[in-house]
Motif scaffolding. Structure first.
Motif, PDB file in Angstrom:
ATOM      1  N   GLY A  81     -18.919  34.284-110.582  1.00 42.77           N
ATOM      2  CA  GLY A  81     -19.293  35.695-110.505  1.00 42.77           C
ATOM      3  C   GLY A  81     -19.930  36.089-109.193  1.00 42.77           C
ATOM      4  N   LEU A  82     -19.641  35.337-108.127  1.00 45.04           N
ATOM      5  CA  LEU A  82     -20.228  35.609-106.821  1.00 45.04           C
ATOM      6  C   LEU A  82     -19.296  36.486-105.977  1.00 45.04           C
ATOM      7  N   ASN A  83     -19.799  36.946-104.850  1.00 46.15           N
ATOM      8  CA  ASN A  83     -19.007  37.789-103.962  1.00 46.15           C
ATOM      9  C   ASN A  83     -18.022  36.928-103.186  1.00 46.15           C
ATOM     10  N   GLN A  84     -16.746  37.042-103.513  1.00 46.04           N
ATOM     11  CA  GLN A  84     -15.735  36.194-102.891  1.00 46.04           C
ATOM     12  C   GLN A  84     -15.518  36.535-101.416  1.00 46.04           C
ATOM     13  N   HIS A  85     -15.661  37.797-101.055  1.00 44.11           N
ATOM     14  CA  HIS A  85     -15.441  38.189 -99.659  1.00 44.11           C
ATOM     15  C   HIS A  85     -16.495  37.572 -98.742  1.00 44.11           C
ATOM     16  N   LEU A  86     -17.762  37.630 -99.160  1.00 47.60           N
ATOM     17  CA  LEU A  86     -18.829  37.034 -98.359  1.00 47.60           C
ATOM     18  C   LEU A  86     -18.673  35.523 -98.308  1.00 47.60           C
ATOM     19  N   THR A  87     -18.352  34.921 -99.454  1.00 46.67           N
ATOM     20  CA  THR A  87     -18.150  33.473 -99.499  1.00 46.67           C
ATOM     21  C   THR A  87     -17.051  33.054 -98.531  1.00 46.67           C
ATOM     22  N   GLU A  88     -15.951  33.782 -98.539  1.00 45.90           N
ATOM     23  CA  GLU A  88     -14.832  33.461 -97.657  1.00 45.90           C
ATOM     24  C   GLU A  88     -15.210  33.646 -96.194  1.00 45.90           C
ATOM     25  N   ALA A  89     -15.966  34.696 -95.892  1.00 44.94           N
ATOM     26  CA  ALA A  89     -16.380  34.930 -94.504  1.00 44.94           C
ATOM     27  C   ALA A  89     -17.191  33.756 -93.966  1.00 44.94           C
ATOM     28  N   VAL A  90     -18.167  33.292 -94.743  1.00 45.35           N
ATOM     29  CA  VAL A  90     -18.991  32.163 -94.309  1.00 45.35           C
ATOM     30  C   VAL A  90     -18.147  30.899 -94.184  1.00 45.35           C
ATOM     31  N   ALA A  91     -17.238  30.681 -95.140  1.00 45.13           N
ATOM     32  CA  ALA A  91     -16.379  29.495 -95.102  1.00 45.13           C
ATOM     33  C   ALA A  91     -15.489  29.495 -93.865  1.00 45.13           C
ATOM     34  N   LEU A  92     -14.913  30.621 -93.532  1.00 47.28           N
ATOM     35  CA  LEU A  92     -14.025  30.703 -92.373  1.00 47.28           C
ATOM     36  C   LEU A  92     -14.778  30.550 -91.060  1.00 47.28           C
ATOM     37  N   ALA A  93     -16.055  30.928 -91.051  1.00 48.56           N
ATOM     38  CA  ALA A  93     -16.841  30.880 -89.812  1.00 48.56           C
ATOM     39  C   ALA A  93     -17.597  29.579 -89.621  1.00 48.56           C
ATOM     40  N   HIS A  94     -17.639  28.718 -90.635  1.00 49.06           N
ATOM     41  CA  HIS A  94     -18.603  27.617 -90.603  1.00 49.06           C
ATOM     42  C   HIS A  94     -18.337  26.612 -89.486  1.00 49.06           C
TER      43      HIS A  94
END
Length: 379
Positions: A81-94
């Motif tokens: 139930g988390l924000n997938q867009h924010l999660t993806e942004a951090v994952a792509l930038a890590h």
């Protein structure tokens, strides 16, 4: 529908530089899209994990790794139930801040930069998205939301003690609250990184011939999955057998994170993302049992892959390339591209060294080798 403890886009702390938001994309979608369209993200195509870029087309690069991490992270975020867009942004930038030649390059650049504040790839990723990308008319960097920057800076947990220079410099002007945990979305990105590299390092090591399926059958989790595949599909060819077993290992790790994290969230019962940050522990984790098994796998990979004779020999070669590039650019900053020289007027040695480190860190494996040859360095 987002959980109460998720990061809700309407409650974002905003961006360092004010700008009107999109009518059809939430702020964290824009963060993700800006990262994907950045120059640093494209360069990940030619930066490697373990093997140097020219050693084979099938081995993971930082780009393929980042895409795999983002896929795992979105799956876990959606289930929690988390924000997938924010999660993806951090994952792509890590991994944006990684140097050429994988961890070998980062380790050596950090040693070379010790007199000038050191080098850290997470801090460098933050510097890239806040200053080194030069595409927008009104600001340097990508002007990401506070939540995306927080996730990039501390997805691995609170950052305490002496801060890497690049992180301290930015935090002084835009407080990312480094002493607390990040929101659950960034925590998911960190665990997705662990899941992806544990899986694909086994896959790449097998493809490189550094170990065999029979050898990894002795490892926890992996051996059980191989036996399940052999029982269900006897006589399966080697490639399909490998893939079937390792995708099941992938599934075991994802399922463990989901079960463990749901329990931790239920126990903590946070009513907001702020309450997640205020906890004294992460809520996205592996179980203790699985973490123990993963340490056994990592120990095996360390000895059989990261310290394999062929990998060690290549590490020596590329370390020499990076050392000579750094020494040459530090002594001859006029050899930097024109756009990089403009910022050096009146700069002292430390400022020049940091500038050179930024330039070298942004190189791909291929470009670093080409520049080394063009400059006539010994190697």
């Amino acid at each position: 529908m987002l959980a109460t403890y998720a990061t809700h886009p309407e409650h974002t702390r905003g961006r360092l530089f004010d700008e009107s938001e999109s009518a059809f994309r939430e702020p964290f979608q824009r963060d993700r899209d800006r990262i994907i369209h950045s120059s640093a993200f494209r360069r990940l195509k030619h930066k490697t994990q373990v093997f140097v870029e020219h050693e084979g087309d099938y081995f993971r690069t930082r780009l393929t790794h980042s895409i795999e991490v983002a896929q795992v992270a979105r799956t876990i975020a959606g289930a929690l139930g988390l924000n997938q867009h924010l999660t993806e942004a951090v994952a792509l930038a890590h991994d944006l801040g990684h140097t050429p030649f994988g961890h070998t390059g980062e380790d050596r650049l950090d040693e070379l930069m010790k007199p000038h504040g050191g080098f850290d790839h997470n801090a460098q990723a933050l510097k890239i998205v806040t200053s080194l990308e030069h595409h927008y008319a009104k600001w340097d960097g990508l002007n990401l939301t506070w939540e995306a920057l927080e996730g990039i800076a501390k997805h691995n947990g609170p950052v305490v003690g002496e801060l890497p220079f690049a992180l301290a410099e930015y935090n002084a002007r835009h407080d990312l609250e480094l002493s607390t945990h990040a929101g659950a979305e960034a925590q998911v990105a960190a665990l997705a990184d662990d899941i992806a590299y544990n899986n694909h390092d086994l896959h790449d090591g097998l493809r490189a011939g550094l170990f065999t399926m029979e050898e990894i059958a002795e490892l926890p989790i992996v051996g059980e999955m191989i036996r399940k595949v052999d029982g269900k599909y006897p006589g399966l060819d080697a490639g399909r057998r490998r893939h079937e077993a390792l995708r099941r290992v992938f599934g075991v790790m994802v399922e463990d994170v989901l079960v463990t994290s749901k329990r931790l969230i239920q126990e903590a019962n946070p009513a907001s993302v702020e309450e997640v940050r205020a906890l004294d522990h992460a809520v996205i984790r592996f179980s203790d049992h699985l973490w123990t098994d993963l340490k056994v796998i990592r120990k095996f990979l360390f000895s059989r892959m990261y310290r394999a004779p062929s990998v060690v020999e290549m590490r020596k070669r590329v370390t020499k390339v990076l050392e000579e590039l750094f020494a040459h650019m530090l002594a001859n900053p006029s050899d930097l591209p024109d756009g990089w020289q403009q910022a050096l007027k009146g700069a002292d040695e430390t400022a020049i060294a940091r500038h050179v480190a930024d330039y070298i860190a942004g190189m791909t494996d291929r470009f670093a080798l080409q520049e080394h040859k063009r400059l006539g360095l010994k190697g």
